[in-house]
Scaffold this active site. Sequence first.
Site, PDB file in Angstrom:
ATOM      1  N   LYS A 177       0.829  -1.113   0.144  1.00  0.00           N
ATOM      2  CA  LYS A 177      -0.089  -0.055   0.023  1.00  0.00           C
ATOM      3  C   LYS A 177       0.903   1.248  -0.047  1.00  0.00           C
ATOM      4  O   LYS A 177       0.327   2.384  -0.403  1.00  0.00           O
ATOM      5  CB  LYS A 177      -0.937  -0.135   1.133  1.00  0.00           C
ATOM      6  N   LEU A 214       7.714   0.275  -1.517  1.00  0.00           N
ATOM      7  CA  LEU A 214       8.250  -0.829  -1.567  1.00  0.00           C
ATOM      8  C   LEU A 214       9.369  -0.779  -0.452  1.00  0.00           C
ATOM      9  O   LEU A 214      10.009   0.268  -0.456  1.00  0.00           O
ATOM     10  CB  LEU A 214       8.929  -1.420  -2.719  1.00  0.00           C
ATOM     11  N   CYS A 265      11.668  -0.795   7.156  1.00  0.00           N
ATOM     12  CA  CYS A 265      12.950  -0.920   7.105  1.00  0.00           C
ATOM     13  C   CYS A 265      13.737  -0.034   6.238  1.00  0.00           C
ATOM     14  O   CYS A 265      14.437   0.840   6.482  1.00  0.00           O
ATOM     15  CB  CYS A 265      13.600  -2.203   6.792  1.00  0.00           C
ATOM     16  N   HIS A 305      45.857  -9.075  11.298  1.00  0.00           N
ATOM     17  CA  HIS A 305      46.333  -7.975  12.089  1.00  0.00           C
ATOM     18  C   HIS A 305      46.740  -6.665  11.351  1.00  0.00           C
ATOM     19  O   HIS A 305      47.264  -6.855  10.278  1.00  0.00           O
ATOM     20  CB  HIS A 305      47.603  -8.658  12.867  1.00  0.00           C
TER      21      HIS A 305
END
Length: 470
Positions: free
Chosen positions: A38, A41, A45, A446
Amino acid sequence: MPEPLEQLEVAILGGGPGGYVAALEVARRGASVVLVEKENLGGTCLNVGCIPTKVLTTSAELLSRARRGAEFGLSIPQADVDLPGLMACKEKTVEQLVAGVEQLLRARRVRIVRGTGRLARPGLLDVELGGGRRESIAARHVVLAPGSVAARPPIEGLDLPGVVFSTGALQIDRVPERFAVIGGGVIGMEFACIYEALGSRVTVLEAARTILPAGVDETIAQRLQSLLRRRGIDIRVGIDVKAIEATSDGLRVLTQGPDGALVVEADRVLVATGRWPNTDNLGLEECRLSQSGRFIAVDDRLATSLPGVWSIGDAVGGWMLAHKAMVEGRIVAENLTGGSRRVDHRAVPNVIFTRPEVAGVGLTESDARAAGADVKVTQFAFSANAKSRILGERDGVVRLVCEAGSGRVLGVHMLGPHATDLIAEGSLAVQAGVTADELAWTTHAHPTLPEAMLEAALGFRGAAIHMHSR
Ligand code: NAI
């Protein structure tokens, strides 16, 4: 005999991370898919959640680093926020990602229907297209992925101007001098850190004993709370918020705390007291679909009580996280195209984009002990990690919760720089049942932050290299 995939039709209600991933995956498997949405898209989120807040947390982080330029041998005379620029950056990122999702869906020939859907009966979605138009979509399988909405706690004054929920807090036209947050959970603490970096005086009002009470390792929540207090965020816990009132120059939050009544004056108030599944007006009761409270009840294959009706994401409960919804989208796609994959959420990472970041996966120490496990916790402080020093980020810790005998990693919990990225190794360890020794014999580059994981794993046998242990 299972139906040939090319004749299978699937209708998905909701185009958030759960729904759009399910649509892409079902389409990839050869079935025809209709996705009903609705709004934009990408759901909460992409549009008003993870993505825009992370644009703001990233800029807030850059701003506070730029202000510490001298520590890094840099002269940055004036680092300041440009609010219209920041809002434009946020909107551009959201627009690009939403457009990307639409392109992916179109490329897989998913039909996108813009409208408000509801379940008419198993195999039939009824969609209101606007302007009085409707469409009925018949499909062999229906996936309900309606997401969640901000909870409205029983506090008077929530509709006053200046009181916002998370969506409103994303729109910042001017930095409020005083920013109050009701609810020191994930949303509350992320916004507290954003507004603090922008220059607001922030007060957090949390009902529980600490911030981040749900699902976060207690020692880490406590440590973050102390760090943020030291940085000037006023965190009040054990607070019962009664009401919000308008004043001549802003707002007033009326609360009851452990030491009696507490009144907090603010220019903007964020209400972040949890989210509810977005299950109203979906036709669930009329169709007699089983619910668990407000949530949609599903089995471990994500099937609901009705034949051919499935559900995923925030609406089914558990972690209300985009990546959990995405995994469920993939599971449901597999299951409705003939597979039988079961949900396994033992290793869903919980990530919180505060400054420093928090992340965790698997069992916390107290969960593991409550479940009767014989547990050994081993930890390593970021202050002893070379890369952390280079980054000027000394605060934080990695904690591994291991089975005492075997050393199997049951949980990983972190506070510190890039914890939300580093937790990926923890997810793999928990999912694959890796032991502390196996982690310790995995060569880590490292100087990097993941060496803190390595050192914590070495610590299981008291063998950390860059930390003195008795
Ligand atoms: P939450 O459940 O994380 O926190 C709500 C907080 O409000 C809790 O600490 C609770 O004790 C407190 N609270 C409830 N009622 C209160 C009241 N009347 N007064 C004071 N405190 C009160 O919910 P939140 O922060 O709203 O987030 C909702 C969902 O969105 C969560 O499930 C979260 O996982 C998800 N989310 C995830 C993000 C991420 O992964 N980084 C970012 C933002 C949200």
